[in-house]
Design a protein around this motif. Structure first.
Motif, PDB file in Angstrom:
ATOM      1  N   GLY A 171      -2.204  -5.552 -29.000  1.00 18.37           N
ATOM      2  CA  GLY A 171      -3.008  -6.500 -29.761  1.00 18.37           C
ATOM      3  C   GLY A 171      -4.313  -6.780 -29.031  1.00 18.37           C
ATOM      4  N   PRO A 172      -4.974  -7.891 -29.344  1.00 14.11           N
ATOM      5  CA  PRO A 172      -6.235  -8.240 -28.677  1.00 14.11           C
ATOM      6  C   PRO A 172      -6.038  -8.417 -27.172  1.00 14.11           C
ATOM      7  CG  PRO A 172      -5.899  -9.577 -30.658  1.00 14.11           C
ATOM      8  CD  PRO A 172      -4.617  -8.856 -30.411  1.00 14.11           C
ATOM      9  N   TYR A 173      -6.997  -7.989 -26.406  1.00 16.14           N
ATOM     10  CA  TYR A 173      -6.904  -8.083 -24.953  1.00 16.14           C
ATOM     11  C   TYR A 173      -8.287  -8.319 -24.368  1.00 16.14           C
ATOM     12  CZ  TYR A 173      -8.321  -3.225 -25.583  1.00 16.14           C
ATOM     13  OH  TYR A 173      -8.974  -2.078 -25.988  1.00 16.14           O
ATOM     14  N   GLU A 174      -8.298  -8.827 -23.146  1.00 15.87           N
ATOM     15  CA  GLU A 174      -9.567  -9.075 -22.450  1.00 15.87           C
ATOM     16  C   GLU A 174      -9.995  -7.837 -21.662  1.00 15.87           C
ATOM     17  OE1 GLU A 174      -9.762 -12.487 -19.987  1.00 15.87           O
ATOM     18  OE2 GLU A 174      -8.953 -13.865 -21.511  1.00 15.87           O
ATOM     19  N   ARG A 175     -11.298  -7.670 -21.543  1.00 15.89           N
ATOM     20  CA  ARG A 175     -11.865  -6.607 -20.720  1.00 15.89           C
ATOM     21  C   ARG A 175     -12.461  -7.233 -19.454  1.00 15.89           C
ATOM     22  NH1 ARG A 175     -12.808  -1.883 -24.048  1.00 15.89           N
ATOM     23  NH2 ARG A 175     -12.339  -2.361 -26.241  1.00 15.89           N
ATOM     24  N   ASN A 176     -12.978  -6.369 -18.613  1.00 10.79           N
ATOM     25  CA  ASN A 176     -13.710  -6.788 -17.412  1.00 10.79           C
ATOM     26  C   ASN A 176     -12.847  -7.527 -16.395  1.00 10.79           C
ATOM     27  OD1 ASN A 176     -16.354  -5.752 -18.124  1.00 10.79           O
ATOM     28  ND2 ASN A 176     -16.372  -7.355 -19.716  1.00 10.79           N
ATOM     29  N   ARG A 177     -11.528  -7.219 -16.361  1.00 10.36           N
ATOM     30  CA  ARG A 177     -10.668  -7.750 -15.302  1.00 10.36           C
ATOM     31  C   ARG A 177     -10.833  -6.878 -14.052  1.00 10.36           C
ATOM     32  NH1 ARG A 177      -6.274 -11.077 -16.832  1.00 10.36           N
ATOM     33  NH2 ARG A 177      -6.974 -12.417 -18.540  1.00 10.36           N
ATOM     34  N   TRP A 178     -11.049  -7.500 -12.929  1.00 14.61           N
ATOM     35  CA  TRP A 178     -11.289  -6.777 -11.682  1.00 14.61           C
ATOM     36  C   TRP A 178      -9.983  -6.137 -11.199  1.00 14.61           C
ATOM     37  CZ3 TRP A 178     -12.745  -9.474  -6.408  1.00 14.61           C
ATOM     38  CH2 TRP A 178     -13.147  -8.490  -5.489  1.00 14.61           C
ATOM     39  N   ILE A 179     -10.039  -4.852 -10.857  1.00 13.47           N
ATOM     40  CA  ILE A 179      -8.875  -4.101 -10.390  1.00 13.47           C
ATOM     41  C   ILE A 179      -9.117  -3.677  -8.952  1.00 13.47           C
ATOM     42  CG2 ILE A 179      -7.400  -2.097 -10.811  1.00 13.47           C
ATOM     43  CD1 ILE A 179      -8.566  -2.102 -13.701  1.00 13.47           C
ATOM     44  N   ASP A 238     -11.440  -1.817 -19.118  1.00 11.30           N
ATOM     45  CA  ASP A 238     -12.326  -1.586 -20.257  1.00 11.30           C
ATOM     46  C   ASP A 238     -11.560  -0.983 -21.428  1.00 11.30           C
ATOM     47  OD1 ASP A 238     -14.905  -1.632 -21.475  1.00 11.30           O
ATOM     48  OD2 ASP A 238     -15.076   0.530 -21.149  1.00 11.30           O
ATOM     49  N   GLY A 239     -10.279  -1.319 -21.531  1.00 10.12           N
ATOM     50  CA  GLY A 239      -9.476  -0.787 -22.620  1.00 10.12           C
ATOM     51  C   GLY A 239      -8.095  -1.402 -22.618  1.00 10.12           C
ATOM     52  N   GLY A 240      -7.259  -0.970 -23.566  1.00 14.53           N
ATOM     53  CA  GLY A 240      -5.899  -1.486 -23.654  1.00 14.53           C
ATOM     54  C   GLY A 240      -4.991  -0.874 -22.610  1.00 14.53           C
ATOM     55  N   ARG A 241      -4.948   0.456 -22.578  1.00 15.33           N
ATOM     56  CA  ARG A 241      -4.238   1.157 -21.514  1.00 15.33           C
ATOM     57  C   ARG A 241      -5.245   1.436 -20.412  1.00 15.33           C
ATOM     58  NH1 ARG A 241      -1.147   6.095 -24.047  1.00 15.33           N
ATOM     59  NH2 ARG A 241      -3.104   6.351 -25.189  1.00 15.33           N
ATOM     60  N   VAL A 242      -4.988   0.939 -19.218  1.00 17.74           N
ATOM     61  CA  VAL A 242      -6.012   0.862 -18.180  1.00 17.74           C
ATOM     62  C   VAL A 242      -5.820   1.913 -17.093  1.00 17.74           C
ATOM     63  CG1 VAL A 242      -7.103  -0.652 -16.477  1.00 17.74           C
ATOM     64  CG2 VAL A 242      -6.335  -1.584 -18.670  1.00 17.74           C
ATOM     65  N   LEU A 243      -4.614   2.033 -16.550  1.00 17.46           N
ATOM     66  CA  LEU A 243      -4.329   2.989 -15.473  1.00 17.46           C
ATOM     67  C   LEU A 243      -3.047   3.740 -15.777  1.00 17.46           C
ATOM     68  CD1 LEU A 243      -5.026   0.722 -12.356  1.00 17.46           C
ATOM     69  CD2 LEU A 243      -6.554   2.494 -13.255  1.00 17.46           C
ATOM     70  N   ASN A 244      -2.990   5.006 -15.362  1.00 13.70           N
ATOM     71  CA  ASN A 244      -1.781   5.819 -15.486  1.00 13.70           C
ATOM     72  C   ASN A 244      -1.359   6.232 -14.078  1.00 13.70           C
ATOM     73  OD1 ASN A 244      -3.439   7.558 -18.179  1.00 13.70           O
ATOM     74  ND2 ASN A 244      -2.395   5.596 -18.271  1.00 13.70           N
ATOM     75  N   VAL A 245      -0.398   5.545 -13.516  1.00 13.75           N
ATOM     76  CA  VAL A 245       0.024   5.779 -12.140  1.00 13.75           C
ATOM     77  C   VAL A 245       1.090   6.877 -12.157  1.00 13.75           C
ATOM     78  CG1 VAL A 245       0.912   4.723 -10.053  1.00 13.75           C
ATOM     79  CG2 VAL A 245      -0.475   3.369 -11.635  1.00 13.75           C
ATOM     80  N   THR A 246       0.772   8.022 -11.560  1.00 13.90           N
ATOM     81  CA  THR A 246       1.582   9.225 -11.721  1.00 13.90           C
ATOM     82  C   THR A 246       2.047   9.742 -10.362  1.00 13.90           C
ATOM     83  OG1 THR A 246       0.181   9.741 -13.622  1.00 13.90           O
ATOM     84  CG2 THR A 246       1.630  11.482 -12.842  1.00 13.90           C
ATOM     85  N   ALA A 247       3.305  10.193 -10.313  1.00 11.35           N
ATOM     86  CA  ALA A 247       3.871  10.641  -9.035  1.00 11.35           C
ATOM     87  C   ALA A 247       4.834  11.796  -9.242  1.00 11.35           C
ATOM     88  CB  ALA A 247       4.581   9.488  -8.337  1.00 11.35           C
TER      89      ALA A 247
END
Length: 503
Positions: A410-418, A454-463
């Motif tokens: 659904g709606p989400y905020e952008r510009n969260r510091w990672i 800057d989006g809904g899905r932000v990071l894909n942590v892969t191992a």
């Protein structure tokens, strides 16, 4: 060779990362890219919809091969445009991309080719779709109670008949005497209601086995798995009345819900030869335990033990070969990567959907295991010599966990510091692919730009890991190192084979 990747998500970051490893690649560009592709490639500020701008850039920079990531540029003819300009590009032309661009087209083609899939109906108007849903069999018995003009027992075969019978008994236009009620019997269980609204709620909450889909592209969000009549009617309202997906909702497809376990198979094809990639399995629902709304995908792992070598041969024989041949017969030859979303039912694998590009997040776990030169394989597709390619794979399993913005899908905020993505990246056999990120200048002069969401899905942590449990453990260890306020992720990715969603 210089290569250009079109898109800005986790899939595109994975493609850039893998192409960069080719000894034949000198420079990787990504248009428009994200904060992660800025590390593994050179970002170019051109949007995927700017066909002319992309072509001009490719010609000016001497790009040897362009790879299209997302579906929308394919559906809008970016490959056709590049080919007219004499530029080499990986992906299907616009007419073949209709396989994903229209679910109705895909279903009709599957029917013609005899490819196993769920039964379906197509509707162009909301009233017709609603009528079909209410015509579903419910087998309820309606009886009047109290001082009603209607004394008989009514055996109803559909939801529409049930609601009509209830309305006749509790007609709001009549002066109902005290104590008039309606009784509804469902498989021996009886309930009594004093108002039409209460009875209607009960009927609309009857179990249902349907899936409602917007016909066109809806960023992976136009599919509603409906467990009740009410959910199906609400899906029609969202798609065809409120038009939340715009023109994608001009037609709606309603199909029978399949039971089984879900998996996906991706394959490269040059229109003659088909080379399946390793199997993978993703998680569509937003919350643990396969709860919550559908998303673009919250995680994945590869390989999936459900897809044996025998099953892969069956999928190739019964699904991949027939669909490629059907497109060729329709004079829409397919060259690129074809994605078959499958439900493994008691009657064998059945197709849920076809996509015409690398899946996301499946691409991340697949490319993590690819040992061959990706550029060689993609060029072989473009040059129609895929029969000369044999892919080599790392036997170790891989897992990806998607970190999403709070509120997604659904709606989400952008510009969260990672913060501390680099700390996660330093772990052995871990790669953090960026999806919805960008670089924002730091207000303190002299400091490097910050990574922000800057989006809904932000990071894909892969191992990678020696076994699936170790790959999962390593992926979550990396997730724990990342500081992302408001970031959400599922905690059950690859904990066991993905739940058996009904779709």
């Amino acid at each position: 060779m210089k290569v250009l990747v079109i898109g800005k998500g986790g899939r595109e970051h994975a493609l850039c990362w893998k192409l960069k490893q080719s000894p034949r690649v000198t420079t990787v560009y990504c248009a428009p890219g994200n904060a992660g592709t800025a590390l593994d490639a050179q970002n170019v500020a051109i949007e995927p919809g700017d066909h002319r701008g992309l072509a001009q850039f490719a010609r000016r920079e001497g790009i040897g091969l362009t790879i299209v990531g997302p579906e929308e540029p394919l559906a809008k003819g970016l490959v056709d445009f590049f080919q007219r300009e004499g530029l080499r590009i990986f992906g299907p032309r616009r007419d073949a991309a209709e396989l994903e661009g229209s679910k109705v087209f895909a279903k009709e083609l599957m029917r013609q080719a005899g490819i196993p899939t769920a039964d379906y109906r197509v509707f162009r108007s909301a009233p017709d779709a609603e009528h079909y849903i209410l015509s579903r069999e419910v087998a309820l018995v309606v009886r009047s109670r109290g001082r009603s003009m209607i004394r008989n027992t009514i055996h109803c075969r559909t939801a529409a008949e049930t609601l009509e019978a209830v309305e006749r008994i509790l007609d709001p236009r009549e002066m109902l005497g005290p104590g008039v009620q309606v009784e509804i019997e469902d498989r021996g269980a009886r309930k009594v209601f004093g108002t039409f609204a209460e009875a209607r709620d009960y009927v609309l909450n009857c179990p249902l086995g349907l899936v409602v889909k917007a016909d066109g592209l809806a960023a992976g969000k136009g599919v509603y798995v409906c467990g009740t009549l009410r959910q199906a009617l609400e899906a029609i309202d969202q798609i065809m009345v409120r038009r939340v997906y715009g023109q994608a909702g001009d037609r709606v497809l309603i199909e029978e819900r399949l039971d089984g376990r879900e998996t996906s198979v991706l394959a490269l094809t040059d229109g003659r030869t088909i080379v399946p990639l390793v199997s993978s399995q993703d998680y569509k629902r937003a919350l643990d335990g396969d709860e919550g709304p559908n998303t673009g995908g919250m995680g994945a792992f590869s390989p999936t033990p459900m897809v044996t070598s025998d099953l892969m041969e069956e999928v190739e024989r019964e699904i991949l070969v027939p669909i490629v041949h059907a497109l060729k017969r329709a004079r829409k030859p397919f060259r690129g990567v074809i994605y078959a979303g499958l439900m493994l039912t008691n009657q064998g694998p059945k197709v849920l959907e076809f996509n015409v590009r690398f899946g996301d997040p499946e691409t991340q776990v697949i490319l993590m295991r690819l040992k061959s030169d990706l550029l060689d394989a993609l060029e072989a597709v473009v040059d129609e010599r895929l029969d000369q390619v044999e892919l080599e794979w790392d036997p170790r399993p891989s897992v990806t966990v998607v970190m999403a913005a709070e509120g997604y899908p659904g709606p989400y905020e952008r510009n969260r510091w990672i913060q501390n993505v680099e700390g996660a990246d330093r772990l052995p056999d871990v790669k953090v692919f960026h999806a919805g990120t960008k670089l924002r200048p730091d207000p303190e002069a002299g400091r490097e730009p910050r990574i922000v969401s800057d989006g809904g899905r932000v990071l894909n942590v892969t191992a990678l890991g020696d076994d699936l449990a170790k790959a999962r453990e390593r992926a979550y260890e990396a997730v724990a190192k990342i500081r992302f306020p408001g970031g959400l992720y599922r905690r059950d990715i690859a904990a066991e084979p993905a739940p058996a969603p009904e779709a």
